[in-house]
Motif scaffolding. Structure first.
Motif, PDB file in Angstrom:
ATOM      1  N   TYR A 510       0.837  -1.206   0.000  1.00  0.00           N
ATOM      2  CA  TYR A 510       0.000   0.000   0.000  1.00  0.00           C
ATOM      3  C   TYR A 510       0.873   1.257   0.000  1.00  0.00           C
ATOM      4  CZ  TYR A 510      -3.947  -3.038   1.118  1.00  0.00           C
ATOM      5  OH  TYR A 510      -4.916  -4.015   1.077  1.00  0.00           O
ATOM      6  N   ALA A 511       1.988   1.224   0.731  1.00  0.00           N
ATOM      7  CA  ALA A 511       2.873   2.387   0.759  1.00  0.00           C
ATOM      8  C   ALA A 511       3.538   2.595  -0.600  1.00  0.00           C
ATOM      9  CB  ALA A 511       3.924   2.226   1.848  1.00  0.00           C
ATOM     10  N   ALA A 512       3.918   1.509  -1.270  1.00  0.00           N
ATOM     11  CA  ALA A 512       4.563   1.624  -2.571  1.00  0.00           C
ATOM     12  C   ALA A 512       3.631   2.209  -3.618  1.00  0.00           C
ATOM     13  CB  ALA A 512       5.077   0.260  -3.025  1.00  0.00           C
ATOM     14  N   PRO A 516      -0.652   7.908   1.518  1.00  0.00           N
ATOM     15  CA  PRO A 516      -0.081   8.493   2.739  1.00  0.00           C
ATOM     16  C   PRO A 516      -0.178   7.503   3.895  1.00  0.00           C
ATOM     17  CG  PRO A 516      -2.233   9.455   2.270  1.00  0.00           C
ATOM     18  CD  PRO A 516      -1.879   8.618   1.083  1.00  0.00           C
ATOM     19  N   PRO A 517       0.576   7.724   4.980  1.00  0.00           N
ATOM     20  CA  PRO A 517       0.639   6.748   6.077  1.00  0.00           C
ATOM     21  C   PRO A 517      -0.709   6.382   6.668  1.00  0.00           C
ATOM     22  CG  PRO A 517       2.403   8.345   6.293  1.00  0.00           C
ATOM     23  CD  PRO A 517       1.540   8.825   5.177  1.00  0.00           C
ATOM     24  N   ASN A 550      10.798  16.411   7.023  1.00  0.00           N
ATOM     25  CA  ASN A 550       9.497  16.216   7.672  1.00  0.00           C
ATOM     26  C   ASN A 550       9.244  14.736   7.895  1.00  0.00           C
ATOM     27  OD1 ASN A 550       9.048  18.980   7.486  1.00  0.00           O
ATOM     28  ND2 ASN A 550       8.069  18.796   5.475  1.00  0.00           N
ATOM     29  N   ALA A 551       8.749  14.370   9.070  1.00  0.00           N
ATOM     30  CA  ALA A 551       8.412  12.991   9.385  1.00  0.00           C
ATOM     31  C   ALA A 551       6.960  12.917   9.815  1.00  0.00           C
ATOM     32  CB  ALA A 551       9.324  12.441  10.476  1.00  0.00           C
ATOM     33  N   TRP A 552       6.185  12.050   9.138  1.00  0.00           N
ATOM     34  CA  TRP A 552       4.782  11.841   9.474  1.00  0.00           C
ATOM     35  C   TRP A 552       4.644  10.496  10.180  1.00  0.00           C
ATOM     36  CZ3 TRP A 552       0.964  15.425   8.674  1.00  0.00           C
ATOM     37  CH2 TRP A 552       1.302  16.526   7.877  1.00  0.00           C
TER      38      TRP A 552
END
Length: 805
Positions: A510-512, A516-517, A550-552
């Motif tokens: 799903y991330a690939a 978004p997270p 930036n880190a989410w």
């Protein structure tokens, strides 16, 4: 023992390159065997020593030699030559001598006699290796020459496992203290003389019924008629029948009077107690490693299990994996030391032989062994139920000459350990299967990315099953984004591991696709809920923009991440959290964003590292914060080892560390949305030309425009919907990426003939690119190409670009 008419021992004189007789019995002169023979001679004796292989010849074969053969005019003879080799298999140095036997018979030495002679030669070599002189020093009286060879008092036996009948010679009966006239030829009579503590090991080799040990090198004690113990050294071969079952045992038993000392009773009791308490192969290995480390004054002892032609170190004392050769940690991992057996040919030879081996300091060994120790190496193969399962490695940092007692310890340990493994192997099979499955589901290495460094550690539970549902993952996303994932599936079982594998794969997929997270975890949650496994999973997902810093963060019932910024006290990022995956089908997973500065460290953990029955989660997180703040992030691997090594854990534990270093050179980008017109490719080329001129890229203009033409043409012709062209310049690399709505990956043709009207586009792209590929993006895909360039000016990110809304 062999019924031979002549037996003689030759030893190599290294100074003169000669073979010299040091002991003979049965008429050496009668058969005209020479006292001294050049090592280069055309002789069966010299041939066997040079080749390091036994040789068995009859009169016809002996007639082809010119030197050092029995006098064939006197009688018909057969000759056997067995090299003496104290050094282990695979060692470059040849044999130190040989055992020669001559028989007045037309028929040569039959199979059983050959095996017994080879075992007797091994006993001679073993006796030589514990301190006896190894070569004759010049000529002299016979008695002086004989003193250069240790007297090996040995007997032989042949045992039928099925019936328990044993054919033992008079010397063996004398060694065990049985009068020949009272011996009933049953193995139980021999077993009755063995010390009670040594019975399990001895019976595992020579007892009736199913064989539980293939050990061929065993030290055991018998009780003399006076009541005093006598140490004996058994070397044997277990022979199988046509069905592969062990049918017979051939053995040579020697007195160990040539040992200067005996294995002390206290140490033997300690080893026996440790092995008796062991319930698994790992516990057996731990007990043996502790014993060898202490009794052999070794600097390094390890056990490496054999699985699918690969050795994996699972027990190490002292626990310093960083000191092992690079071949055992190809990507600098320290949680698993392993190496393919094909890279360790000397060790492979020892495992095939199944016998204890010792190399002195300075031996010529391959890098994977020589790098472990400089002062000598001892190897104990470990087998159970007909298969080799691992090996013990014992090393010293300074030159170390093993004493007679230390060599006895090696033999005693090998036999007792093999018996203990035979007892525990069946119960341990399921644990090993689970451990292998667990390992295969976790990434073997983490990606190397510019602007950040990451390291992960996984340790199974200290007690209980060898498998849990903890996992970690690190993978690159598009546009300088990096994803970090840590999760934990409920339970400790094969089912938990299987669910872990499916959920971790879904999260990565799903991330690939570019989600978004929060969307990634929402989709993984629906997947797990739909599987109806009855298990839930916690997860923490981090998406890091390496360019912006930036880190989410998004959490699903998982412990919060820990953040340590330079010159700032560490903190836990526990603002928001969603429910665990698999509990509520439609759940929200709120995100938290933080800005990172270069040098910041992000730590993701599972509960097993920070929580236990004695340690509340809040207290565990506080302690971890304190330890991270006190650690040095410049060496991330050492930092990870220190953090996970000192934790109070009873459950599986995962630690994932990332240090954000930032990008020294920020990339510049330009994007353009293709118009679906007949001249779309022309507009794409014009946009590319304007952009490259503004960036100072001119020499590679034609190649880049050709790649753009091919990618845009394929997207416009073969897909529907939007087509987007993105150009990114980072240093000396220009990335061309075309995104379309068709998820199918383009396939490069294997052949293109002269009549073909298509199919050459991807071949041209491959020829022009340093690298190219395709990745899924949303409901479509992105095909990309990277081309080496030489920029002449410092580009401005927004000059000459047309960006889509």
């Amino acid at each position: 023992m062999s019924g031979a008419n002549l037996a003689a021992v030759y030893l190599v004189n290294a100074e003169t390159d000669e073979l010299r007789v040091v002991h003979a019995a049965g008429g050496q002169a009668h058969y005209a065997l020479p006292e001294v023979l050049p090592l280069s001679a055309d002789s069966p004796v010299a041939d066997a020593v040079r080749s390091h292989q036994p040789l068995w010849d009859d009169s016809a074969e002996l007639a082809s030699y010119h030197e050092g053969v029995p006098d064939l005019r006197r009688t018909v003879v057969s000759l056997g030559v067995v090299p003496l080799s104290p050094l282990p298999p695979g060692t470059v140095r040849g044999a130190t001598g040989c055992l020669v036997v001559v028989n007045d018979a037309l028929v040569g030495f039959e199979s059983d006699r050959r095996i017994l002679l080879e075992l007797y030669a091994e006993q001679i070599a073993s006796a030589m290796d514990v301190g006896a002189p190894r070569a004759a020093e010049g000529a002299g009286p016979a008695t002086a020459r004989e003193r250069t060879l240790p007297l090996v008092h040995a007997g032989t036996f042949r045992l039928d496992r099925g019936s328990g009948r044993i054919d033992a010679d008079q010397t063996l009966l004398e060694l065990v203290g049985i009068p020949p006239e009272t011996f009933d030829a049953h193995v139980e009579s021999l077993i009755a003389r063995v010390f009670l503590d040594d019975l399990p090991t001895f019976i595992a080799v020579v007892g009736r019924g199913k064989v539980t040990s293939d050990v061929g090198d065993l030290m055991f004690r018998v009780r003399r008629p006076s009541g005093e113990p006598r140490w004996l050294h058994l070397r044997c071969r277990v022979l199988t029948d046509s069905t592969g079952r062990s049918a017979r045992v051939l053995g040579v038993v020697a007195d160990t009077a040539y040992h200067s000392e005996e294995v002390e009773a206290a140490g033997l009791e300690e080893l026996s107690r440790g092995l008796a308490d062991a319930l698994t192969v790992r516990e057996v290995a731990e007990a043996v490693v502790r014993c060898l480390h202490r009794r052999l004054t070794a600097d390094r002892v390890a056990f490496a299990g054999l699985q699918d032609d690969r050795l994996t170190v699972s027990v190490l004392e002292p626990p310093k994996p960083s000191e092992w050769p690079q071949i055992w940690r190809p990507d600098n991992r320290t949680e698993w030391l392993d190496a393919p057996l094909s890279d360790l040919p000397t060790l492979a030879a020892v495992l095939r032989s199944g016998r204890t081996a010792v190399w002195p300091a300075g031996s010529d060994l391959e890098q994977g062994l020589a790098g472990i120790t400089q002062g000598g190496l001892a190897v104990l193969p470990l087998s159970a139920e007909g298969r080799m399962i691992g090996v013990f490695l014992v090393g010293w940092d300074t030159p170390h000459q093993l004493s007679a007692t230390e060599r006895a310890w090696l033999s005693v340990t090998a036999g007792r350990c093999s018996e203990a493994v035979g007892r525990t192997a069946a119960a341990d099979t399921e644990r090993e299967r689970l451990r292998t499955l667990q390992k295969s589901l976790l990434p073997r290495e983490l990606p190397e990315v510019y602007g950040a460094a990451s390291v992960a550690r996984y340790l199974p539970a200290a007690d209980g099953p060898a498998m849990g549902g903890d996992w970690y993952d690190v993978f690159s996303l598009s546009d300088d984004h990096l994803a970090l994932v840590v999760g934990d599936v409920q339970g400790h079982s094969a089912e938990a591991a299987a669910v872990m594998g499916r959920v971790s794969t879904a999260v990565r997929a799903y991330a690939a696709e570019g989600h978004p997270p929060d969307v990634v975890l929402a989709r993984a949650n629906r997947l797990l809920t739909g599987m109806k496994t009855g298990l839930f999973a916690t997860c923490c997902f981090v998406s890091l923009d390496l360019e912006e810093g930036n880190a989410w963060f998004v959490r699903a019932g998982h412990p919060p991440p820990l953040l340590c910024q330079p010159d700032v006290a560490p903190e836990t990022l526990d603002d928001t959290v969603g429910p665990p995956l698999g509990v509520v089908a439609e759940a929200d997973f709120p995100m938290t964003m933080v800005d990172l500065v270069p040098g910041a460290v992000v730590a993701l953990v599972t509960n097993g590292l920070v929580e236990s029955a004695r340690l509340p989660l809040e207290e565990g997180m506080r302690r971890m914060c304190d330890r991270i703040g006190a650690a040095d992030p410049s060496d991330l691997r050492r930092m990870a080892d220190d953090l996970i090594g000192g934790a109070d854990r009873r459950d599986d534990a995962v630690l994932l560390l990332l240090r954000y270093d930032g990008l020294d050179l920020r990339p510049v980008r330009a994007g353009w949305r293709a118009w679906r017109l007949p001249d779309a490719v022309m507009h794409a080329r014009r946009f590319t030309a304007r952009t490259l001129r503004s960036w100072g890229v001119s020499e590679e203009m034609d190649a880049i425009q050709l790649v753009v033409s091919e990618l845009v043409t394929n997207a416009v012709v073969h897909t529907l919907g939007d087509v987007r062209l993105d150009l990114t310049l980072a240093g000396d690399r220009l990335r061309v990426a075309v995104t379309d709505s068709l998820p199918r990956t383009p396939v490069k043709p294997t052949t293109v003939d002269w009549e073909a009207t298509g199919g050459r586009g991807l071949l041209l792209i491959e020829a022009m690119s340093e690298a190219w590929g395709s990745v899924p993006v949303g409901g479509g895909k992105q095909v990309w190409s990277e081309i080496a360039v030489v920029p002449h000016t410092v580009p401005a990110p927004d000059v000459g670009t047309e960006r889509s809304p």
